[in-house]
Design a protein around this motif. Sequence first.
Motif, PDB file in Angstrom:
ATOM      1  N   PRO A  26       0.832  -1.201   0.000  1.00 24.16           N
ATOM      2  CA  PRO A  26       0.000   0.000   0.000  1.00 24.16           C
ATOM      3  C   PRO A  26       0.869   1.255   0.000  1.00 24.16           C
ATOM      4  O   PRO A  26       2.036   1.211   0.412  1.00 24.16           O
ATOM      5  CB  PRO A  26      -0.794  -0.128   1.313  1.00 24.16           C
ATOM      6  N   GLY A  27       0.334   2.364  -0.454  1.00 22.02           N
ATOM      7  CA  GLY A  27       1.082   3.607  -0.566  1.00 22.02           C
ATOM      8  C   GLY A  27       1.721   4.070   0.731  1.00 22.02           C
ATOM      9  O   GLY A  27       2.825   4.599   0.728  1.00 22.02           O
ATOM     10  N   GLU A  28       1.054   3.857   1.852  1.00 20.34           N
ATOM     11  CA  GLU A  28       1.596   4.339   3.124  1.00 20.34           C
ATOM     12  C   GLU A  28       2.844   3.576   3.580  1.00 20.34           C
ATOM     13  O   GLU A  28       3.549   4.007   4.473  1.00 20.34           O
ATOM     14  CB  GLU A  28       0.535   4.328   4.239  1.00 20.34           C
ATOM     15  N   ARG A  29       3.155   2.441   2.959  1.00 24.72           N
ATOM     16  CA  ARG A  29       4.362   1.665   3.287  1.00 24.72           C
ATOM     17  C   ARG A  29       5.550   2.131   2.445  1.00 24.72           C
ATOM     18  O   ARG A  29       6.662   1.658   2.638  1.00 24.72           O
ATOM     19  CB  ARG A  29       4.133   0.166   3.044  1.00 24.72           C
ATOM     20  N   GLY A  30       5.329   3.026   1.484  1.00 20.66           N
ATOM     21  CA  GLY A  30       6.387   3.443   0.571  1.00 20.66           C
ATOM     22  C   GLY A  30       6.501   2.461  -0.577  1.00 20.66           C
ATOM     23  O   GLY A  30       6.170   1.285  -0.431  1.00 20.66           O
TER      24      GLY A  30
END
Length: 160
Positions: A26-30
């Motif tokens: 996911p985007g929040e994990r980079g």
Amino acid sequence: METIEYGMYTMCMIQEGNKILLQKRPGERGFPGFIAPGGKLEFPESLTEGAVREVREETGLIIKPEDLIYKGLDEYVDPQNNFRYMVFNYLACEFKGELLADPPEGDLIWVDVNEAANLPMQSWFKRRLPLFFKEGTFEISIVWDEEHQKTIEDKVRLLK
């Protein structure tokens, strides 16, 4: 003499037959999108110990260091900031264990190796993906100009 900072990472492509195991980050994990397991080396572990640990932590699968196939180096050099980011890449076709039910880096998905490049992924991973399956090893070297936000050099070499 100026100090040079090094970032050392591993990535391990896991293959079973014509399928490879990818994480859907996911985007929040980079680095959002599909990617192979991997991460930062912990001092003083060896490269293969780091690859084995990262696979176990991110997937639950157990790989023996002697079953890893070294595939190549991908490095990013920023001379203005004296930084070199190095990713040591491996392929594993032998493993045991079960996939984690709730993996920490994103959903784990077995994907047909011939269809993987059609999935959403970072451009640098899409470029590296086919090199895991070529004979020999590879070397990717990118030199970045931070001030002008552009690539100075970009080399891909296939080695025997």
